[in-house]
Design an enzyme around this catalytic site. Structure first.
Site, PDB file in Angstrom:
ATOM      1  N   GLU A  38       0.793  -1.403  -0.149  1.00  0.00           N
ATOM      2  CA  GLU A  38       0.461   0.022   0.450  1.00  0.00           C
ATOM      3  C   GLU A  38       1.233   1.265   0.126  1.00  0.00           C
ATOM      4  OE1 GLU A  38      -2.736   0.602  -0.549  1.00  0.00           O
ATOM      5  OE2 GLU A  38      -4.116  -1.488  -0.605  1.00  0.00           O
ATOM      6  N   LEU A  81      11.750   4.815  -5.950  1.00  0.00           N
ATOM      7  CA  LEU A  81      10.980   4.400  -6.082  1.00  0.00           C
ATOM      8  C   LEU A  81      10.024   6.023  -5.972  1.00  0.00           C
ATOM      9  CD1 LEU A  81       9.124   1.912  -3.549  1.00  0.00           C
ATOM     10  CD2 LEU A  81       8.667   2.900  -6.021  1.00  0.00           C
ATOM     11  N   TYR A  83       9.867   9.664  -2.992  1.00  0.00           N
ATOM     12  CA  TYR A  83       8.786   9.720  -2.471  1.00  0.00           C
ATOM     13  C   TYR A  83       9.222   8.660  -1.110  1.00  0.00           C
ATOM     14  CZ  TYR A  83       5.577  11.733  -5.599  1.00  0.00           C
ATOM     15  OH  TYR A  83       4.860  12.800  -6.663  1.00  0.00           O
ATOM     16  N   TYR A 119      -6.860   6.046   4.198  1.00  0.00           N
ATOM     17  CA  TYR A 119      -7.239   5.621   3.259  1.00  0.00           C
ATOM     18  C   TYR A 119      -6.121   4.140   3.935  1.00  0.00           C
ATOM     19  CZ  TYR A 119      -5.570   2.524  -0.799  1.00  0.00           C
ATOM     20  OH  TYR A 119      -5.291   2.187  -1.776  1.00  0.00           O
ATOM     21  N   ASP A 137      -9.876   6.233  -2.472  1.00  0.00           N
ATOM     22  CA  ASP A 137      -8.797   6.678  -3.262  1.00  0.00           C
ATOM     23  C   ASP A 137      -9.637   7.456  -4.364  1.00  0.00           C
ATOM     24  OD1 ASP A 137      -9.222   4.674  -4.910  1.00  0.00           O
ATOM     25  OD2 ASP A 137      -6.879   3.387  -4.324  1.00  0.00           O
TER      26      ASP A 137
END
Ligand code: SF4
Length: 387
Positions: A38, A81, A83, A119, A137
């Site tokens: 996630e 990746l 972030y 979320y 989302d």
């Protein structure tokens, strides 16, 4: 026509059972693995995240294994990746789970983990613990905004509340995990932002936007914030030769105090890259090669001494971080003098630097530098010039 949501659950679940993609995180109910997936999938496409997910879980198969790792090891496994806050949050969450002795099994407990919002808690809770919490989302918002033909902005105020309420009322309490995944899958496939494939959709019988032939008019989203362009000169300073070749680098620090306020004002993305290794750089205004070179030379002389000169230009390169369009002008310099390094800069061997966490832009710059330093090329100086 008022919506009769419960009658749509079964067709949606049936569609999902037949149409769902075979993804590795759909073959497990382990909450740690689902949390990894996630967090990776936030702001990252499935096909990009896939190899990282498998590599990451091989390296850190349990929360305990991740908790025992150093931040540098975690960032290195995440490198590329983007972030990177997500990696730090995941690391902190693994430590919290390990300290507690078990993964929390309530929505409130999952939400208390670092970096976990509504979320993610709903996704992990419904998939792993069958908890009846609806996920909301971007994909789910699009599906529900179309289902309702919602005129309001679905991301704030009354519009957001309508989406949240509808999502929760629609959720199948007997199969919350599959239902949530079905909604996200529908938004990621048939109910795409443009050209939704409504005739194949299990919700079409009650979808207000489709029935009004206006599917693509929803959701009603506000205008996107304009992108920002940043220009930077990068100093790639080297010393030594062959196996003893070293590059000047250090992990990025979090901006503090006035610097942080200035960074926020200027729209810089540096804080996102905190902890990743970087090279000296200076922000410049758009002014082409000459201005970029002058700025890099000034910084190199400050760091390496007044006699320093540009050894080579490595072109102009662009990359994007969120809304930032970053133009990099890298130049390389050879250190002859052995000045005392200030500001945390370190001389690091190239092989050692390649094993450290590097953002994709720095990886690329290091590759360019290696090319430029190949025997026989150094004399050419301006190799790699791509302007
Ligand atoms: Fe989306 Fe079309 Fe399905 Fe409505 S009918 S939910 S617009 S794919």
């Amino acid at each position: 026509m008022p919506l009769d949501l419960p009658t749509l659950r079964r067709p949606l679940l049936r569609w999902y059972a037949a149409a769902k993609r075979d993804l590795p995180w759909r073959r497990t109910l382990d909450p740690y693995s689902i949390l990894v997936s996630e967090l990776m999938l936030q702001q990252t496409q499935v096909k990009t995240a896939l190899p990282y997910y498998e590599k990451f879980l091989k390296r850190f198969p349990t929360a305990k294994a991740l908790a025992a790792a150093t931040e540098e090891q975690v960032l290195a496994a995440w490198a590329g990746l983007g972030y990177y806050r997500r990696a730090r949050f995941l690391h902190a969450a693994a430590k919290a789970v390990t300290a507690a002795g078990a993964f929390p099994s309530t929505i409130e407990g999952i939400r208390e983990l670092p970096g976990v919002g509504a979320y993610t808690a709903a996704a992990v809770g419904s998939i792993c613990f069958n908890l009846p919490a609806a996920v909301v989302d971007g994909n789910v918002i699009r599906v529900l905004a179309r289902l309702l033909a919602l005129e309001a902005d679905p991301t704030k105020g009354g519009g957001a509340q309508a989406i949240k309420d509808t999502a929760q009322a629609f959720l199948d309490p007997n199969h919350p995990g599959d239902f949530n995944q079905a909604m996200m899958e529908l938004g990621a496939s048939l109910c795409s932002p443009t050209k939704p494939q409504c005739p194949a959709c299990p919700l079409k019988g009650q979808c207000a936007a489709f029935l009004a032939h206006k599917a693509e008019d929803f959701p009603k989203l506000p205008e996107r914030a304009e992108g920002k362009v940043l220009y930077k000169s990068v100093v790639l300073a080297v010393r030594g030769k062959g196996a003893k070749l070293q590059v000047l680098a250090q992990p990025r620090k979090l901006a503090k105090g006035a610097a942080k306020a200035k960074a926020a004002e200027a729209g810089r993305a540096a804080d996102r890259l905190q902890g990743l290794w970087s090279f000296p750089e200076v922000e410049i205004t758009e002014g082409g090669l000459e201005m970029a070179e002058a700025a890099a030379l000034k910084e190199a002389r400050r760091l390496l001494g007044k006699q320093t000169d540009v050894a080579g230009r490595l072109g102009k390169h662009r990359h994007n971080i969120t809304i930032y369009d970053i133009h990099l002008w890298p130049f390389w310099f050879r250190d002859e003098g052995g000045m005392d390094m200030k500001g945390g800069w370190e001389w690091v061997g190239i092989a050692a630097l390649e094993k450290k966490p590097l953002a994709s832009a720095e990886k690329k710059l290091l590759g360019l530098l290696k090319d430029a330093l190949e025997p026989g090329r150094e004399e050419q100086g301006q190799l790699g010039l791509k302007i």
